[in-house]
Scaffold this motif. Structure first.
Motif, PDB file in Angstrom:
ATOM      1  N   ILE A   1      21.831  11.471 -13.112  1.00 13.29           N
ATOM      2  CA  ILE A   1      21.033  12.170 -12.105  1.00 13.29           C
ATOM      3  C   ILE A   1      20.987  11.319 -10.841  1.00 13.29           C
ATOM      4  CG2 ILE A   1      19.542  13.330 -13.790  1.00 13.29           C
ATOM      5  CD1 ILE A   1      17.368  11.231 -12.987  1.00 13.29           C
ATOM      6  N   ARG A   2      20.528  11.941  -9.774  1.00 10.04           N
ATOM      7  CA  ARG A   2      20.218  11.219  -8.544  1.00 10.04           C
ATOM      8  C   ARG A   2      18.772  11.572  -8.203  1.00 10.04           C
ATOM      9  NH1 ARG A   2      22.967   8.391  -4.928  1.00 10.04           N
ATOM     10  NH2 ARG A   2      22.266   8.321  -2.755  1.00 10.04           N
ATOM     11  N   HIS A   3      17.927  10.579  -8.104  1.00 10.93           N
ATOM     12  CA  HIS A   3      16.504  10.866  -7.950  1.00 10.93           C
ATOM     13  C   HIS A   3      15.845   9.888  -6.982  1.00 10.93           C
ATOM     14  CE1 HIS A   3      15.175   7.777 -11.213  1.00 10.93           C
ATOM     15  NE2 HIS A   3      16.379   7.480 -10.777  1.00 10.93           N
ATOM     16  N   PRO A   4      14.707  10.299  -6.382  1.00 11.72           N
ATOM     17  CA  PRO A   4      13.992   9.416  -5.449  1.00 11.72           C
ATOM     18  C   PRO A   4      13.238   8.325  -6.191  1.00 11.72           C
ATOM     19  CG  PRO A   4      12.807  11.485  -5.700  1.00 11.72           C
ATOM     20  CD  PRO A   4      14.084  11.637  -6.472  1.00 11.72           C
ATOM     21  N   VAL A   5      13.325   7.113  -5.670  1.00 12.74           N
ATOM     22  CA  VAL A   5      12.658   5.959  -6.275  1.00 12.74           C
ATOM     23  C   VAL A   5      11.854   5.262  -5.178  1.00 12.74           C
ATOM     24  CG1 VAL A   5      12.982   3.754  -7.465  1.00 12.74           C
ATOM     25  CG2 VAL A   5      14.492   5.692  -7.975  1.00 12.74           C
ATOM     26  N   LYS A   6      10.651   4.793  -5.520  1.00 11.77           N
ATOM     27  CA  LYS A   6       9.777   4.141  -4.548  1.00 11.77           C
ATOM     28  C   LYS A   6      10.242   2.725  -4.236  1.00 11.77           C
ATOM     29  CE  LYS A   6       6.592   7.344  -4.011  1.00 11.77           C
ATOM     30  NZ  LYS A   6       6.446   8.030  -2.712  1.00 11.77           N
ATOM     31  N   PHE A   7      10.309   2.427  -2.942  1.00 17.37           N
ATOM     32  CA  PHE A   7      10.623   1.091  -2.445  1.00 17.37           C
ATOM     33  C   PHE A   7       9.567   0.674  -1.438  1.00 17.37           C
ATOM     34  CE2 PHE A   7      14.735   2.067  -4.112  1.00 17.37           C
ATOM     35  CZ  PHE A   7      15.456   0.877  -4.231  1.00 17.37           C
ATOM     36  N   TYR A   8       9.336  -0.622  -1.351  1.00 23.14           N
ATOM     37  CA  TYR A   8       8.624  -1.159  -0.191  1.00 23.14           C
ATOM     38  C   TYR A   8       9.547  -0.965   1.007  1.00 23.14           C
ATOM     39  CZ  TYR A   8       6.792  -4.777   2.993  1.00 23.14           C
ATOM     40  OH  TYR A   8       6.312  -5.461   4.075  1.00 23.14           O
TER      41      TYR A   8
ATOM     42  N   GLU B   1       6.782   7.288  13.323  1.00 18.82           N
ATOM     43  CA  GLU B   1       6.926   6.837  11.938  1.00 18.82           C
ATOM     44  C   GLU B   1       5.759   5.971  11.471  1.00 18.82           C
ATOM     45  OE1 GLU B   1       9.397   3.729  14.263  1.00 18.82           O
ATOM     46  OE2 GLU B   1       8.852   5.840  14.414  1.00 18.82           O
ATOM     47  N   ILE B   2       4.903   5.521  12.393  1.00 21.25           N
ATOM     48  CA  ILE B   2       3.752   4.725  11.960  1.00 21.25           C
ATOM     49  C   ILE B   2       2.444   5.496  12.150  1.00 21.25           C
ATOM     50  CG2 ILE B   2       4.812   2.460  12.148  1.00 21.25           C
ATOM     51  CD1 ILE B   2       3.543   2.164  14.901  1.00 21.25           C
ATOM     52  N   ILE B   3       2.515   6.818  12.223  1.00 23.32           N
ATOM     53  CA  ILE B   3       1.290   7.619  12.194  1.00 23.32           C
ATOM     54  C   ILE B   3       0.537   7.351  10.896  1.00 23.32           C
ATOM     55  CG2 ILE B   3       0.431   9.991  11.935  1.00 23.32           C
ATOM     56  CD1 ILE B   3       2.524  10.869  13.972  1.00 23.32           C
ATOM     57  N   ARG B   4       1.278   7.263   9.784  1.00 24.25           N
ATOM     58  CA  ARG B   4       0.635   7.105   8.472  1.00 24.25           C
ATOM     59  C   ARG B   4       0.087   5.695   8.258  1.00 24.25           C
ATOM     60  NH1 ARG B   4       5.532   6.547   4.043  1.00 24.25           N
ATOM     61  NH2 ARG B   4       6.462   4.660   4.917  1.00 24.25           N
TER      62      ARG B   4
ATOM     63  N   SER C   1       0.834  -1.199   0.000  1.00 23.99           N
ATOM     64  CA  SER C   1       0.000   0.000   0.000  1.00 23.99           C
ATOM     65  C   SER C   1       0.870   1.251   0.000  1.00 23.99           C
ATOM     66  CB  SER C   1      -0.909   0.016   1.227  1.00 23.99           C
ATOM     67  OG  SER C   1      -0.140   0.177   2.408  1.00 23.99           O
ATOM     68  N   GLN C   2       0.232   2.380  -0.234  1.00 27.65           N
ATOM     69  CA  GLN C   2       0.949   3.654  -0.253  1.00 27.65           C
ATOM     70  C   GLN C   2       1.668   3.900   1.067  1.00 27.65           C
ATOM     71  OE1 GLN C   2      -1.643   6.991  -0.968  1.00 27.65           O
ATOM     72  NE2 GLN C   2      -0.043   8.512  -0.696  1.00 27.65           N
ATOM     73  N   ALA C   3       1.043   3.499   2.156  1.00 23.40           N
ATOM     74  CA  ALA C   3       1.621   3.759   3.475  1.00 23.40           C
ATOM     75  C   ALA C   3       2.880   2.952   3.729  1.00 23.40           C
ATOM     76  CB  ALA C   3       0.587   3.454   4.560  1.00 23.40           C
ATOM     77  N   GLU C   4       3.104   1.878   2.958  1.00 25.29           N
ATOM     78  CA  GLU C   4       4.249   1.019   3.195  1.00 25.29           C
ATOM     79  C   GLU C   4       5.428   1.335   2.278  1.00 25.29           C
ATOM     80  OE1 GLU C   4       2.430  -3.240   4.430  1.00 25.29           O
ATOM     81  OE2 GLU C   4       1.740  -2.457   2.504  1.00 25.29           O
ATOM     82  N   THR C   5       5.315   2.417   1.525  1.00 24.87           N
ATOM     83  CA  THR C   5       6.389   2.758   0.598  1.00 24.87           C
ATOM     84  C   THR C   5       7.247   3.875   1.160  1.00 24.87           C
ATOM     85  OG1 THR C   5       5.097   4.424  -0.607  1.00 24.87           O
ATOM     86  CG2 THR C   5       4.914   2.134  -1.339  1.00 24.87           C
ATOM     87  N   GLU C   6       8.453   3.960   0.654  1.00 27.82           N
ATOM     88  CA  GLU C   6       9.356   5.044   1.028  1.00 27.82           C
ATOM     89  C   GLU C   6      10.221   5.398  -0.168  1.00 27.82           C
ATOM     90  OE1 GLU C   6      11.435   3.306   4.308  1.00 27.82           O
ATOM     91  OE2 GLU C   6      12.991   2.414   3.046  1.00 27.82           O
ATOM     92  N   ASP C   7      10.670   6.630  -0.190  1.00 27.90           N
ATOM     93  CA  ASP C   7      11.564   7.084  -1.254  1.00 27.90           C
ATOM     94  C   ASP C   7      13.015   6.843  -0.855  1.00 27.90           C
ATOM     95  OD1 ASP C   7       9.565   7.959  -2.935  1.00 27.90           O
ATOM     96  OD2 ASP C   7       9.562  10.000  -2.148  1.00 27.90           O
TER      97      ASP C   7
END
Length: 889
Positions: A409-416, A575-578, A238-244
């Motif tokens: 470049i250096r850019h943010p990528v989504k990870f679980y 960190e688990i508010i979301r 889910s969206q809440a379990e992802t991080e950049d």
């Protein structure tokens, strides 16, 4: 704002009340002490084991479920993940909650303080896989004779889902025992009779019934849609379990030919491997550079696919060439464009993270030259995303379709959050909870909730405002709560997912992989005219979001639930508010229309001694057991509760040592005070008449007021700070000033006043410290009281009367100041603290000298003063020691 009423109890949750307001609850009565029995050599050693056993035997922390809701204080305890070991962050935050629980219990509440174990989901599965050397294969049948090897071998063993779940259950039981032992050693005052796990029968029944209610009300639904997918764990997230995470990458400039012309369009992309999945190009509607091409088609290089050029306001004119390639799917923006522009789907990345086979020339895969497209794509098929990227760049270069050199470049990528490779977006059928439509109600609930500290609300609001998808609650894993759903299979063998088969509420919990729907037999599973079970399990947050209902036994014990819900406190990390906090509010909003608790206490992170976040990858994780053994539970608890609410705090052994010294001082000071007490311990404070004693109790009454107010606003650190500051002053100044008078074997008013003041002050201070250092305070309390200090009342001003009305703290301040000067003079002269003072001259204003006169006798005794001379003038203290006691001449 109107107060909200729970249909499950008679308690009114009034969110308009100020944080300092309290419900009028009758506190326990303070029992009269008995004559003290003080050990000769008191020690901290062994107190944890001694008192943990006695508390358990006596049921000290057992919840009295006969208490009405108005007398209950209910805590939604965080269930720690039992997939490894507890760390210092657990010690830190759980001690905060325990201090609050102990305070509320002493204030007269029946505290509902359960303990849960979060034992389902990916962390447990990974631990079981590594521990036993197995992997789950749902296609295999259950083997009742299977026994795992003592040690995992080189080759991974495939086992059925039921066998795999048995291994999970076996391992978590051992983990839970280790966790409980550590919690008991730390002194958590939970009711161990109110323990649950997030995979037990109660949790599964609660989760499945709640899901069925959401499904019937339309709040839950399933759909085939783009889904964020972890290619290693093979599950949706889910969206809440992802991080950049920041990664190195490169912009590749590709040239698309314009259909029917000699011109072209250049785009820049970091994901050229998705070129075969391109369904359109997009530019901003006000970007003049592309007005002439919007509405026309272009041809993809290598694959010769005709795709339209469209306009959309999300296109960024300043990013790359200003025109972007829409692929299905490279990121969540692609999903937005795909949905809002009603584009087709061409999926090339499979669930395993490799480029899958596609049917060039068939419907949905048209090309100007299908054969050439198939040959080009054949170079990519079966490769990982990274491998395909490298190869297609080579191919585009050979075809002359790359313009210039790649731009690093250096850019943010989504990870679980637990994953090791970037997430992909694949199309799959998943279960969702409608959350986007709840944005405004959820924001209102966030404003109603009392946050400690208040600024943590902004994190919640930022998350809710940033929601871009409904909550995906299904996972393609094994050790979790299964969805209670089957699907009919028609006579041609097609699964009808639009008409799910659901169990009656009284049947759940069920497991569709082994149970059958009503009206079907097991031999019809997977056959035409039969049924199939939903293969997925619920996201762990889909279960943990129901912790108030699980702990309160909503489905199994309605009477208990009516006494504890809505709860009072949700303690958790920021960190688990979301995830946890947000999802619990969502579930409560959908089921009840109000908050599941009134207050949220948010703790910060625990940092290493260098103030860096601890993580396994950095190798700086500190385990609690060695520190508990070195500094004792009370020392660890002192360090933890010294940390402010919501503030990141470093592991500090120096602070733990201070906490242990405090515990030792409590032992020794109590031994000193109680050795002088007899029946005076039970005497009322009316016997306190000496100005110095009244002054001390007056100051203590101020501490009681401050500490109580701090605890009521969840600032336990402030309460500890005030109690500790008074205690050290009490030991250093008051005890030294009063000990001679307290020693006198006399029933005269002076000595009696000292002994009663000592008894009252000790009793009050022990109870002020009890939430923070429960072991040493219980030990000292047992020397002169029956029953537990933790079931005794929190100090009240009435106990200190008449000091709050008649005591003048300036008397104690003046006496302590002059005594300090005497000590300083003796230290400077290298004299013993017992050395007589021939003459003590104190010069000050008349008012302060009058204060000193109130404590003159005590000052003379404490300082060994032979002659005291006072006179008005600029403040000065002169100390003349007797020569023969200085060691000179």
């Amino acid at each position: 704002m109107k107060p909200q009423h729970s249909e499950y109890g008679n308690r009114t949750v009034d969110t308009t009340v100020d944080v300092s307001a309290t419900i009028d609850v009758l506190p326990p009565q303070l029992e009269a002490p008995r004559p003290p029995e003080v050990p000769d050599k008191p020690s901290l050693e062994g107190l944890e084991a001694k008192w943990s056993a006695r508390w358990e035997e006596a049921g000290t922390y057992s919840f009295d479920r006969s208490a009405p809701r108005t007398r209950v204080y209910a805590i939604d305890t965080p269930p720690p993940t039992v997939s490894g070991s507890l760390h210092m962050g657990h010690m830190f935050s759980f001690t905060h909650t325990d201090a609050v629980a102990r305070f509320r219990r002493m204030r007269g509440y029946e505290v509902f303080y359960p303990m849960g174990w979060d034992d389902n989901g990916l962390p447990t599965e990974r631990r079981v896989q590594n521990y036993y050397g197995v992997r789950c294969d749902p296609s295999l049948r259950y083997d009742p004779s299977f026994s795992p090897p003592e040690k995992p071998g080189r080759d991974v063993i495939s086992v059925s889902r039921p066998n795999f779940i048995e291994l999970c259950e076996r391992l978590v039981v051992e983990d839970e025992k280790a966790f409980e032992h550590l919690w008991r050693t730390l002194g958590l005052s939970v009711d161990w009779g109110q323990t649950y796990t997030t995979i037990d029968t109660t949790s599964r029944r609660t989760s499945q019934r709640s899901f069925l209610r959401m499904l019937r009300s339309g709040h839950a639904y399933s759909v085939e849609a783009p889904t964020q997918w972890d290619v290693d764990f093979q599950t949706a997230v889910s969206q809440a379990e992802t991080e950049d995470r920041e990664l190195e990458g490169a912009y590749h400039r590709l040239r698309f030919a314009r259909a029917g012309t000699d011109g072209g369009v250049e785009i820049e992309t970091t994901r050229p491997e998705l070129l075969a999945a391109c369904v359109a190009l997009v530019a901003h509607p006000e970007d003049d550079r592309y007005r002439t091409v919007v509405g026309h088609d272009v041809i993809t290089p290598l694959f010769d696919v005709s795709v339209p050029v469209l306009a959309h306001p999300l296109a960024d004119p300043d990013k790359g060439s200003g025109i972007a390639m829409i692929c299905t799917f490279g990121d969540t923006t692609d999903v937005t464009w795909w949905r809002e522009l009603a584009l087709p789907t061409r999926t090339v990345v499979g669930r395993n993270g490799r480029l899958r086979a596609v049917p060039w020339g068939e419907e949905g895969w048209a090309s100007e030259d299908p054969g050439a497209a198939a040959r080009a794509y054949g170079e990519l098929e079966g490769r990982t995303v990274s491998q395909a990227r490298t190869r297609i760049v080579e191919m585009l270069g050979d075809a002359g379709a790359i313009v210039g050199e790649p731009k690093p470049i250096r850019h943010p990528v989504k990870f679980y959050e637990r994953g090791e490779r970037p997430l992909e977006i694949v199309s799959s059928r998943q279960w969702y909870v409608r959350t986007l439509a709840l944005r405004q109600p959820l924001l209102e609930r966030g404003r109603e909730l009392r946050w400690h500290p208040p600024h943590m609300r902004h994190r919640y609001e930022a998350w809710v405002e940033g929601l871009n998808a409904d909550w995906n609650i299904s996972r393609q894993r094994f050790f979790g709560v299964p969805f209670p759903v089957w699907y009919p299979v028609d006579d041609e063998g097609s699964v009808d997912q639009d008409h799910p088969l659901l169990p009656a509420d009284d049947r759940v919990p069920v497991d569709p992989s082994s149970d059958t729907p009503e009206g079907y037999r097991e031999d019809q599973r997977g056959r035409p005219g039969g049924f199939v079970g939903d293969p997925d399990v619920m996201d762990t947050w889909a279960t943990s979001s129901l912790t108030p209902q699980i702990a309160g036994r909503r489905e199994d014990d309605p009477d208990l639930f009516s006494r504890v819900f809505p709860m009072d406190l949700r303690p958790q990390a920021h960190e688990i508010i979301r995830t946890w906090l947000f999802s619990t509010i969502v579930r409560s909003e959908l089921e009840y229309g109000f908050l599941p608790w009134t207050d949220a206490a948010i703790s910060g992170w625990v940092l290493d001694p260098e103030r860096k976040k601890m993580s396994k990858s950095r190798g700086n994780v500190i385990t609690p057991l060695p520190l508990l053994e070195s500094h004792g539970a009370d020392g660890i608890r002192y360090w933890a509760t010294s940390g402010r609410p919501g503030v990141d705090t470093a592991v500090d052994e120096g602070q733990m040592k201070v906490g242990r010294r405090l515990a030792i001082k409590i032992l020794n000071a109590s031994r000193f005070a109680l050795a002088r007490l007899g029946t005076e311990a039970a005497t009322g404070t009316d016997a306190v008449t000496a100005p110095l004693d009244l002054a001390m109790l007056r100051r203590l009454s101020d501490v009681v007021v401050d500490a109580t107010a701090a605890f009521e606003s969840y600032d336990y650190a402030r309460a500890l700070e005030r109690a500790e500051a008074f205690f050290w002053s009490f030991c250093d100044d008051y005890l030294e000033l009063v000990k001679a008078r307290a020693y006198e074997d006399s029933s005269a008013p002076g000595p009696a006043s000292a002994r009663v003041a000592l008894a009252v002050a000790l009793s009050v201070q022990l109870r002020l410290f009890a939430p923070f250092v429960p072991f040493v305070t219980e030990e000292v309390w047992s020397w002169w009281h029956d029953g537990s200090i933790h079931r005794s009342p929190w100090p009240a001003l009435e106990e200190l009367s008449p000091a709050p009305r008649h005591g003048d703290v300036a008397v104690l301040d003046m006496a302590a100041y002059v005594l300090g000067e005497v000590r300083r003079a003796k230290t400077t002269a290298h004299a013993s603290m017992r050395a007589p003072v021939a003459r003590l001259t104190v010069v000050d204003d008349a008012e302060r000298l009058a204060l000193l006169a109130e404590a003159e006798g005590d000052l003379r005794e404490a300082g060994g003063v032979v002659e005291l001379v006072t006179r008005p003038g600029p403040p000065e203290v002169a100390v003349e020691l007797l020569v023969e006691d200085t060691g000179q001449g």
